[in-house]
Design a protein around this motif. Structure first.
Motif, mmCIF file in Angstrom:
data_model
loop_
_atom_site.group_PDB
_atom_site.id
_atom_site.type_symbol
_atom_site.label_atom_id
_atom_site.label_comp_id
_atom_site.label_asym_id
_atom_site.label_seq_id
_atom_site.Cartn_x
_atom_site.Cartn_y
_atom_site.Cartn_z
ATOM 1 N N THR A 14 0.851 -1.181 0.000
ATOM 2 C CA THR A 14 0.000 0.000 0.000
ATOM 3 C C THR A 14 0.889 1.234 0.000
ATOM 4 O O THR A 14 1.861 1.282 0.751
ATOM 5 C CB THR A 14 -0.893 0.039 1.260
ATOM 6 N N LEU A 15 0.554 2.208 -0.819
ATOM 7 C CA LEU A 15 1.259 3.484 -0.813
ATOM 8 C C LEU A 15 0.249 4.592 -0.565
ATOM 9 O O LEU A 15 -0.747 4.711 -1.289
ATOM 10 C CB LEU A 15 1.977 3.738 -2.139
ATOM 11 N N ILE A 16 0.525 5.384 0.454
ATOM 12 C CA ILE A 16 -0.339 6.494 0.837
ATOM 13 C C ILE A 16 0.504 7.752 0.816
ATOM 14 O O ILE A 16 1.593 7.778 1.395
ATOM 15 C CB ILE A 16 -0.903 6.281 2.252
ATOM 16 N N PHE A 17 0.007 8.785 0.157
ATOM 17 C CA PHE A 17 0.733 10.056 0.160
ATOM 18 C C PHE A 17 -0.240 11.171 0.523
ATOM 19 O O PHE A 17 -1.458 11.033 0.401
ATOM 20 C CB PHE A 17 1.427 10.313 -1.186
ATOM 21 N N HIS A 18 0.320 12.277 0.988
ATOM 22 C CA HIS A 18 -0.503 13.419 1.381
ATOM 23 C C HIS A 18 -1.026 14.137 0.138
ATOM 24 O O HIS A 18 -0.279 14.342 -0.824
ATOM 25 C CB HIS A 18 0.303 14.393 2.245
ATOM 26 N N SER A 19 -2.274 14.508 0.196
ATOM 27 C CA SER A 19 -2.880 15.203 -0.939
ATOM 28 C C SER A 19 -2.117 16.494 -1.242
ATOM 29 O O SER A 19 -2.019 16.895 -2.402
ATOM 30 C CB SER A 19 -4.357 15.494 -0.662
ATOM 31 N N GLU A 20 -1.546 17.094 -0.234
ATOM 32 C CA GLU A 20 -0.798 18.344 -0.420
ATOM 33 C C GLU A 20 0.561 18.113 -1.088
ATOM 34 O O GLU A 20 1.218 19.063 -1.503
ATOM 35 C CB GLU A 20 -0.560 19.030 0.939
ATOM 36 N N ALA A 21 0.982 16.860 -1.212
ATOM 37 C CA ALA A 21 2.321 16.553 -1.729
ATOM 38 C C ALA A 21 2.343 16.282 -3.228
ATOM 39 O O ALA A 21 3.389 15.936 -3.763
ATOM 40 C CB ALA A 21 2.897 15.350 -0.978
ATOM 41 N N SER A 22 1.216 16.427 -3.898
ATOM 42 C CA SER A 22 1.175 16.091 -5.323
ATOM 43 C C SER A 22 0.325 17.088 -6.093
ATOM 44 O O SER A 22 -0.749 17.491 -5.635
ATOM 45 C CB SER A 22 0.593 14.691 -5.511
ATOM 46 N N GLN A 50 -13.447 17.422 0.787
ATOM 47 C CA GLN A 50 -13.839 17.549 -0.625
ATOM 48 C C GLN A 50 -12.661 17.346 -1.566
ATOM 49 O O GLN A 50 -12.854 17.016 -2.735
ATOM 50 C CB GLN A 50 -14.497 18.914 -0.879
ATOM 51 N N VAL A 51 -11.434 17.494 -1.057
ATOM 52 C CA VAL A 51 -10.252 17.260 -1.890
ATOM 53 C C VAL A 51 -10.211 15.801 -2.364
ATOM 54 O O VAL A 51 -9.619 15.491 -3.397
ATOM 55 C CB VAL A 51 -8.953 17.647 -1.137
ATOM 56 N N LEU A 52 -10.879 14.919 -1.650
ATOM 57 C CA LEU A 52 -10.891 13.494 -1.983
ATOM 58 C C LEU A 52 -11.897 13.148 -3.080
ATOM 59 O O LEU A 52 -11.716 12.168 -3.804
ATOM 60 C CB LEU A 52 -11.212 12.669 -0.735
ATOM 61 N N THR A 53 -12.944 13.921 -3.199
ATOM 62 C CA THR A 53 -14.071 13.599 -4.069
ATOM 63 C C THR A 53 -13.672 13.220 -5.502
ATOM 64 O O THR A 53 -14.123 12.188 -6.008
ATOM 65 C CB THR A 53 -15.099 14.746 -4.081
ATOM 66 N N PRO A 54 -12.816 13.985 -6.185
ATOM 67 C CA PRO A 54 -12.498 13.600 -7.563
ATOM 68 C C PRO A 54 -11.639 12.340 -7.688
ATOM 69 O O PRO A 54 -11.439 11.835 -8.791
ATOM 70 C CB PRO A 54 -11.734 14.805 -8.123
ATOM 71 N N ILE A 90 -19.487 7.047 2.645
ATOM 72 C CA ILE A 90 -18.952 7.093 1.278
ATOM 73 C C ILE A 90 -17.954 5.965 1.065
ATOM 74 O O ILE A 90 -17.984 5.265 0.052
ATOM 75 C CB ILE A 90 -18.257 8.450 1.023
ATOM 76 N N CYS A 91 -17.083 5.787 2.026
ATOM 77 C CA CYS A 91 -16.015 4.797 1.892
ATOM 78 C C CYS A 91 -16.549 3.373 1.931
ATOM 79 O O CYS A 91 -16.033 2.496 1.235
ATOM 80 C CB CYS A 91 -14.962 5.010 2.972
ATOM 81 N N ARG A 92 -17.562 3.114 2.727
ATOM 82 C CA ARG A 92 -18.135 1.771 2.778
ATOM 83 C C ARG A 92 -18.744 1.399 1.434
ATOM 84 O O ARG A 92 -18.612 0.278 0.969
ATOM 85 C CB ARG A 92 -19.198 1.674 3.861
ATOM 86 N N GLU A 93 -19.424 2.360 0.814
ATOM 87 C CA GLU A 93 -20.053 2.108 -0.485
ATOM 88 C C GLU A 93 -19.018 1.805 -1.565
ATOM 89 O O GLU A 93 -19.305 1.113 -2.530
ATOM 90 C CB GLU A 93 -20.891 3.321 -0.900
ATOM 91 N N LYS A 94 -17.812 2.327 -1.408
ATOM 92 C CA LYS A 94 -16.771 2.150 -2.422
ATOM 93 C C LYS A 94 -15.661 1.209 -1.965
ATOM 94 O O LYS A 94 -14.645 1.080 -2.630
ATOM 95 C CB LYS A 94 -16.175 3.507 -2.788
ATOM 96 N N SER A 95 -15.818 0.573 -0.814
ATOM 97 C CA SER A 95 -14.812 -0.349 -0.264
ATOM 98 C C SER A 95 -13.452 0.313 -0.065
ATOM 99 O O SER A 95 -12.417 -0.258 -0.384
ATOM 100 C CB SER A 95 -14.656 -1.593 -1.150
ATOM 101 N N ILE A 96 -13.475 1.538 0.446
ATOM 102 C CA ILE A 96 -12.251 2.268 0.773
ATOM 103 C C ILE A 96 -12.054 2.188 2.280
ATOM 104 O O ILE A 96 -12.970 2.496 3.048
ATOM 105 C CB ILE A 96 -12.357 3.748 0.344
ATOM 106 N N LEU A 97 -10.881 1.766 2.697
ATOM 107 C CA LEU A 97 -10.570 1.714 4.130
ATOM 108 C C LEU A 97 -10.273 3.112 4.661
ATOM 109 O O LEU A 97 -9.664 3.929 3.967
ATOM 110 C CB LEU A 97 -9.352 0.836 4.389
ATOM 111 N N ILE A 98 -10.683 3.351 5.899
ATOM 112 C CA ILE A 98 -10.365 4.601 6.580
ATOM 113 C C ILE A 98 -9.383 4.301 7.693
ATOM 114 O O ILE A 98 -9.668 3.494 8.585
ATOM 115 C CB ILE A 98 -11.618 5.263 7.186
ATOM 116 N N GLY A 99 -8.228 4.959 7.636
ATOM 117 C CA GLY A 99 -7.239 4.860 8.695
ATOM 118 C C GLY A 99 -7.142 6.186 9.421
ATOM 119 O O GLY A 99 -7.436 7.239 8.852
ATOM 120 N N VAL A 100 -6.733 6.119 10.680
ATOM 121 C CA VAL A 100 -6.571 7.324 11.490
ATOM 122 C C VAL A 100 -5.208 7.254 12.149
ATOM 123 O O VAL A 100 -4.847 6.234 12.733
ATOM 124 C CB VAL A 100 -7.691 7.447 12.550
#
Length: 142
Positions: A14-22, A50-54, A90-100
């Protein structure tokens, strides 16, 4: 994104990056997935969800930072609970995991899960304990 291949070669699943970094988030997420790696975005406590929506169709994972990145031991930012709750349906409907990540400890972990998190990253809340195994068991609800 210049380090993606290094992480992939090292065995990351898994690769996770900050939305502000790209500046090319969608392209970066597509590239990660094209390598058969799960893709994710991290958002800071003050980043609007909302930055995640697209990018929802290209995400496997969303990491909500519940502190500002920089150093361990910071206090949990309560306002991030609202982000967890808003994203959970939103994430459950799309099978996206939420981490904190950040400020997760004995006094916050239940609320984090109650607000829709699937995964918690615990640093200081575990490793600063006198008895790490006992604290782990407590965090796991044992």
């Amino acid at each position: 994104n210049r380090y993606f291949d290094d992480y992939i070669k090292a065995g990351s699943d898994t690769l996770i990056f900050h939305s502000e970094a790209s500046d090319t988030i969608k392209d970066d997420l597509k590239y990660i997935q094209s390598q058969n790696i799960k893709s994710g975005l991290a958002i800071n406590p003050d980043t609007d969800i909302q930055v995640l929506t697209p990018h929802l169709d290209y995400l496997d994972y969303i990491l909500i930072m519940s502190v500002f990145p920089g150093f361990g031991g910071q206090s949990f930012i309560e306002s991030t609970l609202g982000k967890m709750k808003s994203l959970s349906k939103i994430c459950r409907e799309k099978s996206i995991l939420i981490g904190v990540d950040g400020g997760v400890n004995l006094s916050t972990i239940d609320r984090v899960y109650d607000h829709g998190a699937d995964v918690t990253i615990v640093g200081s809340g575990l490793f600063k304990a006198d008895n790490i195994q006992m604290r782990y068991n407590e965090l796991m609800g044992d």
